[in-house]
Design an enzyme around this catalytic site. Structure first.
Site, PDB file in Angstrom:
ATOM      1  N   TYR A  84      13.799  51.886  38.184  1.00  0.00           N
ATOM      2  CA  TYR A  84      13.225  51.204  39.351  1.00  0.00           C
ATOM      3  C   TYR A  84      11.698  51.289  39.319  1.00  0.00           C
ATOM      4  CZ  TYR A  84      12.437  49.467  44.012  1.00  0.00           C
ATOM      5  OH  TYR A  84      12.008  48.703  45.063  1.00  0.00           O
ATOM      6  N   PHE A 136      -1.826  21.269  42.699  1.00  0.00           N
ATOM      7  CA  PHE A 136      -0.473  21.384  42.173  1.00  0.00           C
ATOM      8  C   PHE A 136       0.425  21.694  43.371  1.00  0.00           C
ATOM      9  CE2 PHE A 136       3.273  23.471  40.477  1.00  0.00           C
ATOM     10  CZ  PHE A 136       3.742  22.426  39.716  1.00  0.00           C
ATOM     11  N   THR A 137       1.659  21.208  43.317  1.00  0.00           N
ATOM     12  CA  THR A 137       2.557  21.235  44.485  1.00  0.00           C
ATOM     13  C   THR A 137       2.676  22.623  45.130  1.00  0.00           C
ATOM     14  OG1 THR A 137       4.399  21.498  42.937  1.00  0.00           O
ATOM     15  CG2 THR A 137       3.890  19.257  43.651  1.00  0.00           C
ATOM     16  N   ASP A 227      -5.667  29.335  37.659  1.00  0.00           N
ATOM     17  CA  ASP A 227      -4.233  29.182  37.421  1.00  0.00           C
ATOM     18  C   ASP A 227      -4.081  29.143  35.903  1.00  0.00           C
ATOM     19  OD1 ASP A 227      -1.672  28.267  36.901  1.00  0.00           O
ATOM     20  OD2 ASP A 227      -1.607  26.997  38.666  1.00  0.00           O
ATOM     21  N   LYS A 270       5.921  29.223  31.407  1.00  0.00           N
ATOM     22  CA  LYS A 270       5.358  28.186  30.535  1.00  0.00           C
ATOM     23  C   LYS A 270       4.827  28.829  29.249  1.00  0.00           C
ATOM     24  CE  LYS A 270       5.405  25.997  34.678  1.00  0.00           C
ATOM     25  NZ  LYS A 270       5.880  26.666  35.911  1.00  0.00           N
ATOM     26  N   ARG A 394       6.201  12.398  39.508  1.00  0.00           N
ATOM     27  CA  ARG A 394       4.930  13.015  39.844  1.00  0.00           C
ATOM     28  C   ARG A 394       4.068  11.942  40.463  1.00  0.00           C
ATOM     29  NH1 ARG A 394       5.504  18.771  39.391  1.00  0.00           N
ATOM     30  NH2 ARG A 394       6.542  17.990  41.207  1.00  0.00           N
ATOM     31  N   PHE A 461      10.010  16.760  46.930  1.00  0.00           N
ATOM     32  CA  PHE A 461      10.483  16.183  45.662  1.00  0.00           C
ATOM     33  C   PHE A 461      11.669  16.941  45.087  1.00  0.00           C
ATOM     34  CE2 PHE A 461       8.555  19.518  43.104  1.00  0.00           C
ATOM     35  CZ  PHE A 461       7.563  19.978  43.951  1.00  0.00           C
TER      36      PHE A 461
HETATM   37  N1  F0G Z   1       0.941  26.404  38.552  1.00  0.00           N
HETATM   38  C1  F0G Z   1       1.208  25.369  37.737  1.00  0.00           C
HETATM   39  C2  F0G Z   1       0.083  24.643  37.080  1.00  0.00           C
HETATM   40  C3  F0G Z   1       2.539  24.994  37.505  1.00  0.00           C
HETATM   41  O1  F0G Z   1       2.791  23.968  36.685  1.00  0.00           O
HETATM   42  C4  F0G Z   1       3.581  25.708  38.156  1.00  0.00           C
HETATM   43  C5  F0G Z   1       4.967  25.320  37.948  1.00  0.00           C
HETATM   44  C6  F0G Z   1       3.258  26.767  38.990  1.00  0.00           C
HETATM   45  C7  F0G Z   1       1.913  27.088  39.163  1.00  0.00           C
HETATM   46  C8  F0G Z   1       4.299  27.554  39.729  1.00  0.00           C
HETATM   47  O2  F0G Z   1       4.973  28.403  38.873  1.00  0.00           O
HETATM   48  O3  F0G Z   1       7.327  27.522  38.813  1.00  0.00           O
HETATM   49  O4  F0G Z   1       6.758  29.814  37.986  1.00  0.00           O
HETATM   50  O5  F0G Z   1       6.734  29.310  40.407  1.00  0.00           O
HETATM   51  N2  F0G Z   1       5.289  24.232  37.431  1.00  0.00           N
HETATM   52  C9  F0G Z   1       6.621  23.806  37.097  1.00  0.00           C
HETATM   53  C10 F0G Z   1       6.573  22.423  36.505  1.00  0.00           C
HETATM   54  C11 F0G Z   1       7.632  23.951  38.180  1.00  0.00           C
HETATM   55  O6  F0G Z   1       7.647  21.868  36.244  1.00  0.00           O
HETATM   56  O7  F0G Z   1       5.485  21.892  36.276  1.00  0.00           O
HETATM   57  P1  F0G Z   1       6.537  28.775  39.029  1.00  0.00           P
END
Ligand code: F0G
Length: 470
Positions: A84, A136-137, A227, A270, A394, A461
């Site tokens: 843990y 970014f979303t 990021d 990624k 997108r 989305f």
């Molecule tokens: N920042 C970027 C630039 C991203 O592309 C993503 C995720 C995140 C943050 C968030 O990270 O998914 O590990 O919580 N992008 C994915 C995509 C979902 O399909 O582009 P996460």
């Protein structure tokens, strides 16, 4: 001689490269018959996020968590120390991030948005502005949930799918300085900088830009956070395109870039070649203490943050593998190969091709469709119906609604993303994808668009449902 018998190098007038790995295990995939695809798409509300993966043939939904791990990483999974507290694998990960990214303190999280949540809550006060190089979303949502207001300060070229600017991810320093002057430096939470800007088509930021950004932030006493999700791929573009970096390794470029920033958040799903994991890393001890205290509330103890010990080990190994120059060249090279096929057929895509995906320009596929019948959502649905290939919207659906007015946000870019998982598909899969896109392009005039029939409150989305307009 048929086209297929030419090597890539011959076709594109360069020497061929090949992936620096061979395949040891395979996973069968199957193209379902047309009637089954039609049923699956209807049941999924024409939203590719709601499709069952077993109904998908070639899955280009995302490069997130979809990588193939190496035999070394799988071996590392067996070394998981599932204590843990104080797992051996945490210290391996911490040391690796320190050496590779150069930040002093590491806070592990279950994935990127866990780190975005912590950083946003720790560093944004209600009413503050967060300038960034395109939204970014999940990033913007966490900034808004913390009371911040995101302001886009990316260069104008980023919004133009035809501009061939080599660093379309760059911050427009004049726009940023105007935002700082208008609002006062004390009302800027921090500058939010992303490598290879996802929503702009995977476009990189130059070293020159981040250096100037550092100087501008210092002038006003503002923090600069990165990021780092696809910073390895950003570093490759700097190596290829920026004067003075051609002889440097990806690892050297990455470390230099990060050195101009105060900290970062990361989706390990990624660049790090793993299926789950993330982190935040900073240089400031006080901020680290706050993040480390919050992580136990939302993610898990500060030495695992929602990951199993084995996940942290796979990530530590994946970080090293991701820095191998021959790997990055083959990874981005595969994306470029698909882009080149489509460009040769005059299919409208975002140029230059980015690091992780091809972005189809849905406005140019469907000049007859208005943005409120969701052109990129339509294109993603049509591609699945044609050939079982899964992409992602997108455009206007991803952009969501303005929290103040409640109206749709109407982004200039209306794109459908075909994202290439790392080390998963072969060049032959790319050929199949290119031919499918061509078929959908040729039938584009028949498309009538979609109507949204269900809309969730956050990140719509992912779960929105649609019907076809007949
Ligand atoms: N920042 C970027 C630039 C991203 O592309 C993503 C995720 C995140 C943050 C968030 O990270 O998914 O590990 O919580 N992008 C994915 C995509 C979902 O399909 O582009 P996460």
């Amino acid at each position: 001689m048929s086209k297929r018998l030419k090597t890539m190098g011959e076709q594109f007038d360069r020497r061929s490269w090949a992936e620096p790995w061979k395949i040891k295990m395979v996973e069968p995939i199957e193209l379902k018959p047309k009637e089954e695809r039609e049923k699956a798409a209807r049941e999924a509300g024409y939203n590719t996020f709601l499709l069952k993966s077993a109904d998908v043939y070639i899955d280009l939904l995302t490069d997130s968590g979809t990588s193939a791990m190496s035999d070394r990483q799988w071996a590392g999974m067996m070394l998981g120390d599932e204590a843990y507290a104080g797992s051996v694998n945490f210290y391996h990960l911490e040391e690796t991030v320190r050496q590779v990214y150069g930040y002093k303190y590491l806070v592990p999280t279950h994935q990127g948005r866990g780190a975005e949540h912590l950083m946003s809550q720790a560093e944004i006060r209600a009413g503050q502005i967060v300038p960034g190089n395109m939204y970014f979303t999940t990033t913007r949502l966490h900034q808004e949930l913390a009371g911040g207001k995101f302001v886009d300060v990316i260069i104008d070229e980023a919004h133009d799918t035809e501009s061939t600017h080599p660093f379309k991810g760059n911050v427009d320093l004049q726009k940023l300085e105007d935002v700082i002057r208008e609002n006062g430096a004390e009302n800027i939470a921090y500058v939010s900088l992303a490598g290879t800007v996802n929503m702009a088509g995977g476009q990189p930021v130059s070293m020159d830009n981040v250096k100037s950004l550092r100087a501008l932030c210092d002038k006003y006493g503002i923090k600069l956070y990165l990021d780092a999700t696809r910073m390895v791929e950003n570093s490759y573009f700097i190596q290829q395109r920026e004067a003075g970096y051609g002889d440097k390794t990806i690892a050297e470029i990455l470390k230099e870039f990060c050195s101009y920033t105060d900290g970062a958040w990361m989706s390990g799903k990624k660049d790090h070649l793993v299926n789950i994991g993330g982190w935040a890393a900073v240089n400031d001890r006080g901020l680290f203490d706050r993040l480390r205290n919050m992580v136990v509330v939302y993610e898990g103890l500060h030495t695992y943050g929602g990951m199993a010990g084995r996940d942290m080990e796979a990530m530590a190994i994946g970080i090293r593998e991701s820095l191998q120059d021959s790997y990055v060249r083959a990874r981005v090279g595969q994306v470029e190969y698909l882009g080149q096929l489509l460009t040769n057929w005059d299919i409208p895509i975002v140029r230059p091709v980015g690091g992780h995906a091809i972005f189809l320009d849905a406005r140019k596929f469907y000049p007859h469709l208005k943005q409120d019948v969701f052109p990129s959502q339509t294109l993603a649905a049509e591609l699945y119906l044609d050939s079982g290939i899964r992409g992602m919207e997108r455009g206007i659906v991803s952009a969501g609604r303005d929290p103040k007015t409640g109206d749709h946000r109407y982004p200039r870019l209306e794109l459908t993303r075909l994202t290439i998982p790392r080390r998963v598909y072969t060049e032959a899969h790319m050929d199949v994808v290119a031919e499918a896109v061509k078929a959908v392009y040729q039938n584009a005039h028949k498309a009538k668009g979609l109507r949204m029939v269900y809309e969730p409150e956050y990140l719509r989305f992912f779960q929105a449902r649609f019907e076809r307009i007949e």
